[in-house]
Design an enzyme around this catalytic site. Structure first.
Site, PDB file in Angstrom:
ATOM      1  N   ASP A  64       0.855  -1.196   0.000  1.00 23.13           N
ATOM      2  CA  ASP A  64       0.000   0.000   0.000  1.00 23.13           C
ATOM      3  C   ASP A  64       0.888   1.242   0.000  1.00 23.13           C
ATOM      4  OD1 ASP A  64       0.969  -0.026   2.632  1.00 23.13           O
ATOM      5  OD2 ASP A  64      -0.841  -1.043   3.336  1.00 23.13           O
ATOM      6  N   ASP A  66       1.640   5.078   1.575  1.00 20.57           N
ATOM      7  CA  ASP A  66       1.397   6.015   2.669  1.00 20.57           C
ATOM      8  C   ASP A  66       1.959   7.381   2.303  1.00 20.57           C
ATOM      9  OD1 ASP A  66       0.260   4.026   4.255  1.00 20.57           O
ATOM     10  OD2 ASP A  66       2.211   3.420   5.036  1.00 20.57           O
ATOM     11  N   ASP A 146      10.220   4.288  12.776  1.00 21.34           N
ATOM     12  CA  ASP A 146      10.929   3.217  13.475  1.00 21.34           C
ATOM     13  C   ASP A 146      12.332   2.946  12.914  1.00 21.34           C
ATOM     14  OD1 ASP A 146       9.743   2.151  11.200  1.00 21.34           O
ATOM     15  OD2 ASP A 146       8.702   0.522  12.217  1.00 21.34           O
TER      16      ASP A 146
END
Ligand code: ATP
Ligand code: MG
Length: 442
Positions: A64, A66, A146
């Site tokens: 997907d 983002d 992260d």
């Protein structure tokens, strides 16, 4: 390369021009490009970021797309009719194009500045970020992500990639590296430990030394993560095509125990359960490779089979007959597991059926076999029995019998049932006394 700020603690920004990287517009969904364009046309900055850029750079097809922007969620919402605001822990906007959803997030500030804004951020006593809605600029946004490989920003303004954390270098070296101090970053969000092993398995990367070092010590922090979030994470870990490898890494880093403590205990006591889980995960990986459906009910039924049998035995040892003992054991095992991972009812109900039917599969006399065959959960229960056999239970004859039985027409099925010797698989018929008081069973 050009420094983006005078501040010495600020990251160094590297801009990689379109000719110097492999991300091309053709690999990006039209919908994602539309979102970028509209945001920019309205005067905002907008970038593709995270897994999609990482995956394209690695030659994979992104799952997907983002988007990160300096527009607030409300401003984004105002620009797209086909959008909605979601999330509490992180406020986001989902822009919907048919079945595709483009997730748009506003740049967030790093944790330090977040703690100065008590209204919009919240931190638990262990350092875990409970709410994180303090907005910032792109550099701050990069630092609160992260891993370095997940902090690359692509803009369709000039098709360049902006790298604030040396993510490109780490992708080339196939390294998973946390941004910032690993211990602090895991304390802020322990799920990052699971993400590290998930990406290591999925991408075939190694976890860089300092990023790997604190995991074993901090693994118990996962016990504090809300059980609902844990359910989603476990599916991502074990049902996305690299389940077996991920499971082994979870065990290696002591990340399995806090998620499945009862299963971990069963694994210590009997190597059969290690084989059972490994076999299930390897079958699941293969099914996903062949694009066949997989269900969390089967996965969780496998994970909790060891705890279920142990618990059932304890209850039977107290003098409770097998059937009610099984019912009680299912209740106990599922409610204990719910403290760690909440399994939705739509999966726990079929789990119970798969378990119950393990007792029914050997009992094939009379109409029982046909009744079982017609049960909507028969296929899963049959597969579960095959799995137990593959893992070393002496069920070969029974498995072969059922494999054959399903292929036949009614007449031949009857013959198979008649050919069964009356023995331990059938119960003697109980004569019903006319005046028998009390409840009847079955
Ligand atoms: P996947 O291929 O599994 O979707 P992904 O990297 O896109 O991988 P997402 O969970 O979709 O993972 O998250 C999108 C991005 O958000 C990540 O790439 C990362 O930059 C950031 N992110 C996600 N989870 C965290 C987290 N727990 N802490 C910090 N940043 C995170
Ligand atoms: Mg993603």
């Amino acid at each position: 390369m050009r420094p983006s700020s005078q501040n010495s603690s600020a990251p160094t920004q590297t801009v990689i021009a379109r000719d110097h990287h492999t991300v091309s517009r053709r690999q990006i969904s039209e919908s994602a490009l539309k979102v970028l364009r509209r945001l920019r046309d309205s005067g905002f900055d907008a970038y593709l970021v995270g897994g999609c850029i990482r995956d394209i750079l690695l030659g994979h097809h992104p799952k997907d797309f983002d988007v990160a922007t300096n527009a607030t969620p409300e401003q984004v919402r105002g620009l797209f009719r086909n959008s909605r605001l979601i999330g509490r822990r992180f406020k986001l906007v989902h822009v919907q194009f048919g079945r595709e959803i483009i997730e748009v997030a506003t740049f967030r500030a790093d944790h330090d500045s977040a703690t100065k804004h008590q209204q919009t951020s919240k931190v638990s006593s262990s350092g875990r970020i409970l709410r994180d809605n303090v907005y910032g600029n792109i550099e701050q946004d990069a630092l609160r992500r992260d891993f370095t490989m997940n902090a690359l920003y692509y803009t369709s303004a000039d098709f360049s990639i902006h790298d604030y954390t040396n993510g490109l270098r780490d992708i080339k070296q196939r390294k998973i590296r946390l941004i910032g101090d690993p211990k602090t970053r895991y304390q802020e969000d322990p799920v990052r430990m699971l993400r590290a092993v998930r990406f290591a398995a999925k991408l075939d990367f190694t976890i860089e030394k300092a990023t790997a070092a604190p995991i074993k010590e901090l693994a118990p922090l996962l016990e504090d993560i809300p059980a609902a979030r844990m359910f989603d994470e476990v599916l991502k870990l074990l049902q996305s095509g690299k389940g077996l490898k991920t499971f082994h890494l979870m065990q290696e880093y002591d990340l399995f125990r806090p998620l499945f403590p009862a299963t971990d205990q069963a694994l210590q006591q009997d190597p059969f359960y290690q084989r059972l889980i490994e076999q299930a995960l390897s079958n699941t990986d293969e099914r996903l490779r062949q694009q066949k459906p997989v269900t969390p009910a089967f996965l969780f039924a496998t994970m909790l089979w060891g705890p279920l049998l142990a618990c059932r035995k304890d209850i039977e040892d107290q003098g409770i007959p097998p059937i009610p003992a099984l019912q009680q054991a299912m209740q106990v095992v599922l409610s204990n597991q719910a403290n760690h991972i909440s399994i939705p009812k739509r999966f726990s109900i079929p789990m119970r059926e798969i378990w119950e039917q393990q007792d029914r599969l050997p009992r094939r006399h009379g109409k029982r076999s046909d009744q079982l065959l017609e049960h909507p959960r028969f296929r899963a229960s049959y597969d579960f029995m095959l799995l137990r056999e593959q893992a070393g239970e002496p069920l070969k004859e029974l498995c072969d019998w059922w494999t054959e039985y399903q292929k036949l027409d009614e007449g031949d099925r009857k013959k198979m049932v008649q050919a069964l010797s009356p023995g331990k698989n059938s119960r003697p018929r109980r004569r019903r006394r006319k005046s028998a008081p009390g409840p009847t069973t079955q």
